[in-house]
Design an enzyme around this catalytic site. Structure first.
Site, PDB file in Angstrom:
ATOM      1  N   ARG A 118      25.855   3.055 -19.593  1.00 38.76           N
ATOM      2  CA  ARG A 118      26.984   4.001 -19.431  1.00 38.76           C
ATOM      3  C   ARG A 118      28.164   3.404 -18.668  1.00 38.76           C
ATOM      4  O   ARG A 118      28.990   4.135 -18.109  1.00 38.76           O
ATOM      5  CB  ARG A 118      26.540   5.301 -18.754  1.00 38.76           C
ATOM      6  CG  ARG A 118      25.462   6.032 -19.537  1.00 38.76           C
ATOM      7  CD  ARG A 118      25.432   7.502 -19.202  1.00 38.76           C
ATOM      8  NE  ARG A 118      24.435   8.166 -20.006  1.00 38.76           N
ATOM      9  CZ  ARG A 118      23.156   8.288 -19.654  1.00 38.76           C
ATOM     10  NH1 ARG A 118      22.729   7.812 -18.502  1.00 38.76           N
ATOM     11  NH2 ARG A 118      22.311   8.877 -20.454  1.00 38.76           N
ATOM     12  N   GLU A 182      53.186  -9.897 -31.447  1.00 34.00           N
ATOM     13  CA  GLU A 182      53.008  -8.776 -30.494  1.00 34.00           C
ATOM     14  C   GLU A 182      54.071  -8.848 -29.390  1.00 34.00           C
ATOM     15  O   GLU A 182      54.471  -7.822 -28.837  1.00 34.00           O
ATOM     16  CB  GLU A 182      51.603  -8.800 -29.877  1.00 34.00           C
ATOM     17  CG  GLU A 182      50.453  -8.706 -30.880  1.00 34.00           C
ATOM     18  CD  GLU A 182      50.105  -7.274 -31.322  1.00 34.00           C
ATOM     19  OE1 GLU A 182      50.910  -6.352 -31.105  1.00 34.00           O
ATOM     20  OE2 GLU A 182      49.012  -7.100 -31.902  1.00 34.00           O
ATOM     21  N   HIS A 262      45.497 -11.169 -37.231  1.00 35.36           N
ATOM     22  CA  HIS A 262      45.988  -9.844 -36.826  1.00 35.36           C
ATOM     23  C   HIS A 262      47.509  -9.879 -36.592  1.00 35.36           C
ATOM     24  O   HIS A 262      48.256  -9.051 -37.118  1.00 35.36           O
ATOM     25  CB  HIS A 262      45.246  -9.391 -35.567  1.00 35.36           C
ATOM     26  CG  HIS A 262      45.779  -8.138 -34.981  1.00 35.36           C
ATOM     27  ND1 HIS A 262      45.575  -6.895 -35.535  1.00 35.36           N
ATOM     28  CD2 HIS A 262      46.559  -7.931 -33.882  1.00 35.36           C
ATOM     29  CE1 HIS A 262      46.182  -5.982 -34.808  1.00 35.36           C
ATOM     30  NE2 HIS A 262      46.786  -6.577 -33.798  1.00 35.36           N
TER      31      HIS A 262
HETATM   32  P1  NAD Z   1      40.932 -14.228 -31.821  1.00 32.96           P
HETATM   33  O1  NAD Z   1      40.259 -13.643 -30.669  1.00 32.96           O
HETATM   34  O2  NAD Z   1      40.186 -14.269 -33.116  1.00 32.96           O
HETATM   35  O3  NAD Z   1      41.392 -15.703 -31.443  1.00 32.96           O
HETATM   36  C1  NAD Z   1      42.061 -16.472 -32.407  1.00 32.96           C
HETATM   37  C2  NAD Z   1      41.355 -17.809 -32.674  1.00 32.96           C
HETATM   38  O4  NAD Z   1      41.659 -18.720 -31.622  1.00 32.96           O
HETATM   39  C3  NAD Z   1      39.837 -17.717 -32.714  1.00 32.96           C
HETATM   40  O5  NAD Z   1      39.340 -18.635 -33.657  1.00 32.96           O
HETATM   41  C4  NAD Z   1      39.460 -18.143 -31.300  1.00 32.96           C
HETATM   42  O6  NAD Z   1      38.145 -18.609 -31.202  1.00 32.96           O
HETATM   43  C5  NAD Z   1      40.461 -19.231 -31.043  1.00 32.96           C
HETATM   44  N1  NAD Z   1      40.790 -19.483 -29.658  1.00 32.96           N
HETATM   45  C6  NAD Z   1      40.901 -18.568 -28.667  1.00 32.96           C
HETATM   46  N2  NAD Z   1      41.371 -19.152 -27.559  1.00 32.96           N
HETATM   47  C7  NAD Z   1      41.548 -20.456 -27.839  1.00 32.96           C
HETATM   48  C8  NAD Z   1      42.036 -21.564 -27.095  1.00 32.96           C
HETATM   49  N3  NAD Z   1      42.495 -21.426 -25.859  1.00 32.96           N
HETATM   50  N4  NAD Z   1      42.062 -22.768 -27.704  1.00 32.96           N
HETATM   51  C9  NAD Z   1      41.655 -22.909 -28.981  1.00 32.96           C
HETATM   52  N5  NAD Z   1      41.216 -21.895 -29.753  1.00 32.96           N
HETATM   53  C10 NAD Z   1      41.172 -20.685 -29.175  1.00 32.96           C
HETATM   54  O7  NAD Z   1      42.318 -13.488 -32.140  1.00 32.96           O
HETATM   55  P2  NAD Z   1      43.453 -12.906 -31.206  1.00 32.96           P
HETATM   56  O8  NAD Z   1      44.691 -13.059 -31.975  1.00 32.96           O
HETATM   57  O9  NAD Z   1      43.387 -13.412 -29.825  1.00 32.96           O
HETATM   58  O10 NAD Z   1      43.079 -11.354 -31.119  1.00 32.96           O
HETATM   59  C11 NAD Z   1      43.109 -10.536 -32.262  1.00 32.96           C
HETATM   60  C12 NAD Z   1      42.269  -9.313 -31.998  1.00 32.96           C
HETATM   61  O11 NAD Z   1      42.809  -8.586 -30.905  1.00 32.96           O
HETATM   62  C13 NAD Z   1      42.191  -8.349 -33.153  1.00 32.96           C
HETATM   63  O12 NAD Z   1      40.860  -7.959 -33.372  1.00 32.96           O
HETATM   64  C14 NAD Z   1      43.008  -7.161 -32.702  1.00 32.96           C
HETATM   65  O13 NAD Z   1      42.552  -5.946 -33.253  1.00 32.96           O
HETATM   66  C15 NAD Z   1      42.793  -7.210 -31.220  1.00 32.96           C
HETATM   67  N6  NAD Z   1      43.862  -6.561 -30.443  1.00 32.96           N
HETATM   68  C16 NAD Z   1      43.472  -5.701 -29.479  1.00 32.96           C
HETATM   69  C17 NAD Z   1      44.427  -5.091 -28.693  1.00 32.96           C
HETATM   70  C18 NAD Z   1      43.997  -4.188 -27.578  1.00 32.96           C
HETATM   71  O14 NAD Z   1      44.863  -3.543 -26.983  1.00 32.96           O
HETATM   72  N7  NAD Z   1      42.733  -4.145 -27.248  1.00 32.96           N
HETATM   73  C19 NAD Z   1      45.785  -5.389 -28.887  1.00 32.96           C
HETATM   74  C20 NAD Z   1      46.137  -6.281 -29.872  1.00 32.96           C
HETATM   75  C21 NAD Z   1      45.161  -6.868 -30.656  1.00 32.96           C
END
Ligand code: NAD
Ligand code: GLY
Length: 363
Positions: A118, A182, A262
């Protein structure tokens, strides 16, 4: 180092932004509590930063859970895997989860933390531009469902966010650009001078100039912290942060999770939102065109949605959007650069024109 505070009463927390933060255990020490620490990461980020992250918790019992990389794995299987590991290891309510990765790892870990026993504490160590400017802040956590993006989740705030900009040096350029979508979103819905500043500095930001990037991350976190402090659970102004997401989530779901990033679908969605705002007469044609041009030319983002999604598919997917009310899709649109609005009464013919515009979007 910059510190931005998210003011939410007893659930307030700091966001630390700067270089070399993974080498500063003092920053996270106040948030560790008296239990064990479990770092959740993935098979791309862990080989790069897990050992450094462990050093943040000296002399503590630190375990790890390594998930498979990718948006396609942001699902309930990942959550079950975390529960299985924690339960098998008899981890109690004092356990601290540490999300080390991009938005996918952060959203999964936050939801596991919200629901295990929880609710247990967690901290965010975001490693992508997108996660540092947006997903690690504000407490939206969750996973995808085959029928819709981010459909299962909870609002659950971290104890702190540690955004070490050094980790961005290993991030592929395509991911950097996706995160910048973003960033531009904040300017478009909330802060016109920030949008102008981004357009002026797009070259340096796109080349990951560390001073410009830190300034960008700080401004985004300040804007997000101010909005979340006013409307934590998205009953009002926070919905503006979904500019481009109603179209974008439909594109992501229709294309299969992981085929477009995304942030890339958000760039397409913001172009579609600018196009629709222009068709409604809310922004001038030259303003819509400028928005497309900043996204496409200054920042090199994809702005045209895939041609193979039908109007019917869009409408079906967009009706599942979390903002939809009483069978009406609600869009974030623009009255001006810097002035987002949420609107549900859109003439179907105008929406269809946007959905079928192809390369004429905003033109
Ligand atoms: P992701 O987490 O898939 O990361 C992108 C890629 O980069 C992945 O392959 C990851 O393993 C790699 N990676 C991460 N850090 C790295 C680094 N320092 N060096 C090398 N590779 C690295 O994608 P993202 O764009 O970070 O996040 C997208 C997700 O976030 C989506 O699922 C989206 O829905 C979510 N999101 C959530 C919110 C929220 O408010 N919670 C807001 C916007 C997006
Ligand atoms: N990324 C949108 C929000 O956090 O509300």
């Amino acid at each position: 180092m910059f510190t931005v505070d998210v003011e939410l009463g007893e659930r307030s927390y700091p966001i630390f932004i700067g270089q070399g933060l993974l080498g500063k255990p003092d920053l996270v020490a106040p948030f560790i509590g008296k239990g064990k620490v479990v770092i959740v990461s993935n098979d791309v980020v862990a080989p790069l930063y897990l050992e450094q992250t462990r050093q943040l918790f000296p002399e503590l019992d630190v375990a790890e859970i390594i998930l498979p990389d990718g948006e396609a794995n942001k699902n309930l299987d990942a959550i079950s895997h975390i529960y299985d590991t924690l339960l098998a290891g008899k981890y109690d309510r004092n356990t601290l989860l540490v999300a080390l990765g991009g938005g996918v790892v952060g959203d999964i870990t936050g939801f596991a933390a919200a629901t295990y026993l929880r609710g247990i504490n967690f901290i965010q160590i975001p490693t992508t531009v997108l996660a540092q400017v947006d997903s690690s802040v504000g407490g939206k956590t969750g996973v995808n469902h085959p029928l819709g993006k981010n459909m299962i989740g909870a609002f659950y705030q971290p104890r702190c966010v540690l955004a070490d900009t050094d980790v961005l040096t290993t991030l592929p350029l395509r991911e950097v650009k996706a995160g910048l979508a973003e960033v531009i979103k904040y300017g478009l819905v909330y802060d016109a001078p920030f949008f102008d500043w981004l357009a002026e500095n797009s070259k340096g930001i796109g080349e990951s100039d560390s001073a410009l990037l830190s300034q960008t991350i700080k401004t985004c976190c300040e804007i997000k912290a101010a909005i979340v402090a006013k409307d934590e659970k998205e009953s009002g102004v926070r919905a503006l942060l979904n500019l481009g997401h109603t179209f974008g989530h439909a594109i992501e779901t229709a294309s299969g999770y992981g085929n477009w990033l995304h942030g890339e679908t958000v760039a397409m969605g913001m172009t579609m939102a600018a196009d629709l705002s222009r068709r409604l007469g809310w922004i001038e044609p030259n303003v819509a065109l400028r928005i497309r041009s900043v996204l496409e030319e200054n920042f090199g983002m994809p702005v045209l949605p895939p041609a193979d999604i039908s109007v019917e598919q869009y409408l079906d997917l967009m009706l599942s959007d979390k903002k939809a009310e009483s069978g009406k899709i609600r869009f974030v649109l623009l009255r001006a650069i810097g002035q987002g609005v949420v609107e549900g009464d859109i003439a179907p013919a105008l929406l269809e024109e946007t959905l079928t515009s192809g390369d004429n979007l905003c033109r």
